[in-house]
Design a protein around this motif. Structure first.
Motif, PDB file in Angstrom:
ATOM      1  N   MET A 165     -39.480  51.334  57.329  1.00 20.89           N
ATOM      2  CA  MET A 165     -39.987  52.281  56.795  1.00 20.89           C
ATOM      3  C   MET A 165     -39.088  53.722  56.948  1.00 20.89           C
ATOM      4  SD  MET A 165     -42.911  51.329  55.661  1.00 20.89           S
ATOM      5  CE  MET A 165     -42.232  49.665  55.469  1.00 20.89           C
ATOM      6  N   VAL A 166     -38.597  53.984  57.838  1.00 23.45           N
ATOM      7  CA  VAL A 166     -37.554  54.919  58.101  1.00 23.45           C
ATOM      8  C   VAL A 166     -36.554  54.886  57.088  1.00 23.45           C
ATOM      9  CG1 VAL A 166     -35.964  56.298  59.512  1.00 23.45           C
ATOM     10  CG2 VAL A 166     -37.928  55.373  60.543  1.00 23.45           C
ATOM     11  N   GLU A 167     -35.832  53.752  56.965  1.00 21.55           N
ATOM     12  CA  GLU A 167     -35.000  53.418  55.803  1.00 21.55           C
ATOM     13  C   GLU A 167     -35.573  53.768  54.454  1.00 21.55           C
ATOM     14  OE1 GLU A 167     -35.695  51.490  58.469  1.00 21.55           O
ATOM     15  OE2 GLU A 167     -33.833  50.918  59.422  1.00 21.55           O
ATOM     16  N   ILE A 168     -36.580  53.361  54.133  1.00 23.54           N
ATOM     17  CA  ILE A 168     -37.351  53.422  52.863  1.00 23.54           C
ATOM     18  C   ILE A 168     -37.500  54.910  52.659  1.00 23.54           C
ATOM     19  CG2 ILE A 168     -39.502  53.297  51.727  1.00 23.54           C
ATOM     20  CD1 ILE A 168     -39.678  50.237  52.626  1.00 23.54           C
TER      21      ILE A 168
ATOM     22  N   ASP B 285     -23.619  58.179  44.064  1.00 21.92           N
ATOM     23  CA  ASP B 285     -24.173  56.776  43.940  1.00 21.92           C
ATOM     24  C   ASP B 285     -23.713  55.823  45.144  1.00 21.92           C
ATOM     25  OD1 ASP B 285     -25.157  54.801  42.466  1.00 21.92           O
ATOM     26  OD2 ASP B 285     -23.279  54.063  42.119  1.00 21.92           O
ATOM     27  N   GLU B 286     -22.070  56.103  45.627  1.00 22.46           N
ATOM     28  CA  GLU B 286     -21.516  55.290  46.520  1.00 22.46           C
ATOM     29  C   GLU B 286     -22.291  55.480  48.009  1.00 22.46           C
ATOM     30  OE1 GLU B 286     -17.037  54.579  48.787  1.00 22.46           O
ATOM     31  OE2 GLU B 286     -17.294  56.031  47.153  1.00 22.46           O
ATOM     32  N   SER B 287     -22.396  56.723  48.024  1.00 19.41           N
ATOM     33  CA  SER B 287     -23.399  57.112  49.441  1.00 19.41           C
ATOM     34  C   SER B 287     -24.728  56.276  49.196  1.00 19.41           C
ATOM     35  CB  SER B 287     -23.601  58.479  49.671  1.00 19.41           C
ATOM     36  OG  SER B 287     -24.361  58.767  50.763  1.00 19.41           O
ATOM     37  N   VAL B 288     -25.427  56.129  48.237  1.00 21.56           N
ATOM     38  CA  VAL B 288     -26.752  55.524  48.269  1.00 21.56           C
ATOM     39  C   VAL B 288     -26.333  53.974  48.514  1.00 21.56           C
ATOM     40  CG1 VAL B 288     -28.377  54.684  46.695  1.00 21.56           C
ATOM     41  CG2 VAL B 288     -27.872  56.997  46.784  1.00 21.56           C
ATOM     42  N   ASP B 289     -25.315  53.531  47.727  1.00 24.33           N
ATOM     43  CA  ASP B 289     -25.018  52.175  48.142  1.00 24.33           C
ATOM     44  C   ASP B 289     -24.740  51.738  49.578  1.00 24.33           C
ATOM     45  OD1 ASP B 289     -25.339  51.734  45.308  1.00 24.33           O
ATOM     46  OD2 ASP B 289     -23.058  51.861  44.756  1.00 24.33           O
TER      47      ASP B 289
ATOM     48  N   THR C  75     -26.098  49.092  54.766  1.00 28.40           N
ATOM     49  CA  THR C  75     -26.572  49.202  56.026  1.00 28.40           C
ATOM     50  C   THR C  75     -27.935  48.740  56.327  1.00 28.40           C
ATOM     51  OG1 THR C  75     -25.069  51.163  56.190  1.00 28.40           O
ATOM     52  CG2 THR C  75     -26.486  50.914  57.984  1.00 28.40           C
ATOM     53  N   ALA C  76     -28.995  49.503  55.674  1.00 34.12           N
ATOM     54  CA  ALA C  76     -30.333  49.261  55.999  1.00 34.12           C
ATOM     55  C   ALA C  76     -30.453  47.622  55.870  1.00 34.12           C
ATOM     56  CB  ALA C  76     -31.265  49.851  54.966  1.00 34.12           C
ATOM     57  N   THR C  77     -30.142  47.019  54.616  1.00 35.99           N
ATOM     58  CA  THR C  77     -30.139  45.488  54.571  1.00 35.99           C
ATOM     59  C   THR C  77     -29.661  44.922  55.682  1.00 35.99           C
ATOM     60  OG1 THR C  77     -30.303  45.901  52.048  1.00 35.99           O
ATOM     61  CG2 THR C  77     -29.819  43.640  52.900  1.00 35.99           C
ATOM     62  N   ARG C  78     -28.494  45.093  56.152  1.00 37.37           N
ATOM     63  CA  ARG C  78     -28.083  44.238  57.191  1.00 37.37           C
ATOM     64  C   ARG C  78     -28.590  44.546  58.391  1.00 37.37           C
ATOM     65  NH1 ARG C  78     -21.652  46.058  56.605  1.00 37.37           N
ATOM     66  NH2 ARG C  78     -21.180  44.824  54.731  1.00 37.37           N
ATOM     67  N   SER C  79     -29.452  45.601  58.763  1.00 42.29           N
ATOM     68  CA  SER C  79     -30.130  45.722  60.031  1.00 42.29           C
ATOM     69  C   SER C  79     -31.484  45.024  59.762  1.00 42.29           C
ATOM     70  CB  SER C  79     -30.466  47.185  59.999  1.00 42.29           C
ATOM     71  OG  SER C  79     -31.498  47.376  61.088  1.00 42.29           O
ATOM     72  N   LEU C  80     -31.925  44.930  58.710  1.00 41.33           N
ATOM     73  CA  LEU C  80     -33.364  43.955  58.573  1.00 41.33           C
ATOM     74  C   LEU C  80     -33.037  42.716  58.600  1.00 41.33           C
ATOM     75  CD1 LEU C  80     -34.794  46.384  55.596  1.00 41.33           C
ATOM     76  CD2 LEU C  80     -35.676  46.210  57.821  1.00 41.33           C
TER      77      LEU C  80
ATOM     78  N   VAL D 240     -40.044  44.800  52.349  1.00 47.16           N
ATOM     79  CA  VAL D 240     -39.350  46.004  52.516  1.00 47.16           C
ATOM     80  C   VAL D 240     -37.955  46.043  51.679  1.00 47.16           C
ATOM     81  CG1 VAL D 240     -38.143  47.279  54.293  1.00 47.16           C
ATOM     82  CG2 VAL D 240     -40.350  46.604  54.734  1.00 47.16           C
ATOM     83  N   MET D 241     -37.331  44.891  51.906  1.00 46.65           N
ATOM     84  CA  MET D 241     -36.020  44.612  51.108  1.00 46.65           C
ATOM     85  C   MET D 241     -36.183  44.665  49.673  1.00 46.65           C
ATOM     86  SD  MET D 241     -34.380  41.796  53.773  1.00 46.65           S
ATOM     87  CE  MET D 241     -32.880  41.718  52.855  1.00 46.65           C
ATOM     88  N   THR D 242     -37.187  44.307  49.028  1.00 46.34           N
ATOM     89  CA  THR D 242     -37.538  44.175  47.725  1.00 46.34           C
ATOM     90  C   THR D 242     -37.429  46.003  47.282  1.00 46.34           C
ATOM     91  OG1 THR D 242     -38.363  42.255  47.419  1.00 46.34           O
ATOM     92  CG2 THR D 242     -38.913  43.859  45.668  1.00 46.34           C
ATOM     93  N   ILE D 243     -38.313  46.622  48.219  1.00 50.83           N
ATOM     94  CA  ILE D 243     -38.494  47.987  47.869  1.00 50.83           C
ATOM     95  C   ILE D 243     -36.997  48.800  48.061  1.00 50.83           C
ATOM     96  CG2 ILE D 243     -39.451  50.054  48.634  1.00 50.83           C
ATOM     97  CD1 ILE D 243     -42.007  48.471  49.654  1.00 50.83           C
ATOM     98  N   LEU D 244     -36.252  48.305  49.074  1.00 47.99           N
ATOM     99  CA  LEU D 244     -35.112  49.055  49.116  1.00 47.99           C
ATOM    100  C   LEU D 244     -34.013  48.751  47.963  1.00 47.99           C
ATOM    101  CD1 LEU D 244     -34.515  48.506  52.974  1.00 47.99           C
ATOM    102  CD2 LEU D 244     -34.790  50.755  51.964  1.00 47.99           C
ATOM    103  N   ARG D 245     -34.032  47.616  47.615  1.00 53.91           N
ATOM    104  CA  ARG D 245     -33.253  47.251  46.505  1.00 53.91           C
ATOM    105  C   ARG D 245     -33.766  48.232  45.208  1.00 53.91           C
ATOM    106  NH1 ARG D 245     -28.657  46.348  43.806  1.00 53.91           N
ATOM    107  NH2 ARG D 245     -28.998  44.832  42.139  1.00 53.91           N
ATOM    108  N   ALA D 246     -35.140  48.156  44.949  1.00 51.23           N
ATOM    109  CA  ALA D 246     -35.716  48.966  43.927  1.00 51.23           C
ATOM    110  C   ALA D 246     -35.367  50.451  44.007  1.00 51.23           C
ATOM    111  CB  ALA D 246     -37.065  48.877  43.898  1.00 51.23           C
ATOM    112  N   LEU D 247     -35.175  51.092  45.039  1.00 45.81           N
ATOM    113  CA  LEU D 247     -34.589  52.428  45.344  1.00 45.81           C
ATOM    114  C   LEU D 247     -33.362  52.644  44.794  1.00 45.81           C
ATOM    115  CD1 LEU D 247     -36.530  53.496  48.728  1.00 45.81           C
ATOM    116  CD2 LEU D 247     -37.077  54.324  46.305  1.00 45.81           C
ATOM    117  N   GLU D 248     -32.455  51.406  45.381  1.00 46.36           N
ATOM    118  CA  GLU D 248     -31.050  51.605  44.954  1.00 46.36           C
ATOM    119  C   GLU D 248     -30.808  51.785  43.582  1.00 46.36           C
ATOM    120  OE1 GLU D 248     -27.028  49.941  44.129  1.00 46.36           O
ATOM    121  OE2 GLU D 248     -28.996  48.771  43.940  1.00 46.36           O
TER     122      GLU D 248
END
Length: 239
Positions: free
Chosen positions: A128-131, A164-168, A173-178, A195-203
């Protein structure tokens, strides 16, 4: 020739001026709508608000209708006015921008659907923090990209490209942690995948904001920078 906001208020035809300004106004309205959808979808998840998540999930038609309306208006302008030079670039940039905004709406819908899954599972998932952090980052990119379009501001557009690079990196980093967490606790796999699907959508929202910024540079400078490193653009965008 570079263009500014004033460029599109100097036509002999007042009606043509109004048509071009209306295209920008409609685009900004569409941008505001999808930006709010992303915000509402994320806040619905963080606050456990299933009603708001359902509303975002079910609002996809409104975005699609706006895209169709703007595209039809662009087609009418192209057919009736046969614009050239900077006017043509404006119409083409609006068409491209609406496509990216429609896809941002799709990503908001995806976030809402996965938010509902997480809310209904009644499990407090990791991530949730990462999102929250990634959401704030990409929403600022989207807001700045829309502002740069409204102002014909290539400097602000370039700032979006640099983000954009910072977001990537943040997403990676968030994905690896999860993934590590899933390996340690297989019971969490289902919720972590949402959660990972949501993070990918945000990316992806960040990617579309990046595209919008590229459209602004094309609009103002007549440069196609889709495959150009942002660091190489500083000299080209000199005022």
């Amino acid at each position: 020739m570079d263009i500014t906001n004033e460029t599109h208020s100097q036509h002999i035809s007042r009606q043509f001026n109004q048509e071009l300004e209306q295209l920008k106004t409609q685009l900004m309205a569409m941008g505001g709508l999808v930006e709010k959808q992303v915000q509402d979808a994320v806040e619905a998840l963080l606050e456990g608000d299933s009603r708001t998540a359902e509303r975002v999930r079910d609002s996809d038609n409104a975005v699609n209708d706006m895209q169709i309306q703007i595209d039809e208006e662009c087609t009418r302008v192209l057919a009736r006015r046969q614009p050239a030079a900077s006017d043509l670039r404006l119409v083409l940039a609006v068409i491209r921008a609406t496509s990216d905004l429609e896809r941002v709406g799709d990503e908001a819908n995806k976030i809402a659907r996965n938010a509902l899954t997480l809310i209904e599972s009644d499990r407090h998932s990791r991530g949730m923090v990462e999102i929250r952090h990634l959401s704030e980052h990409v929403r600022k990119m989207l807001r700045d990209a829309l502002t740069s379009f409204a102002r014909f501001d290539t400097r602000l557009a370039l700032e979006v490209l640099h983000e954009d690079e910072s977001v990537d990196n943040e997403y990676t980093t968030a994905t690896r942690s999860l993934v590590t967490f899933m390996m340690e606790d297989p019971r969490a796999i289902t919720s972590i995948l949402s959660v990972m699907t949501i993070l990918r959508a945000l990316e992806r929202v960040g990617d579309h904001a990046d595209n919008l910024a590229e459209h602004v540079i094309y609009l103002v400078k007549g440069l196609d920078v889709r495959h150009t490193d942002p660091g190489e653009l500083e000299g080209s965008l000199g005022e």
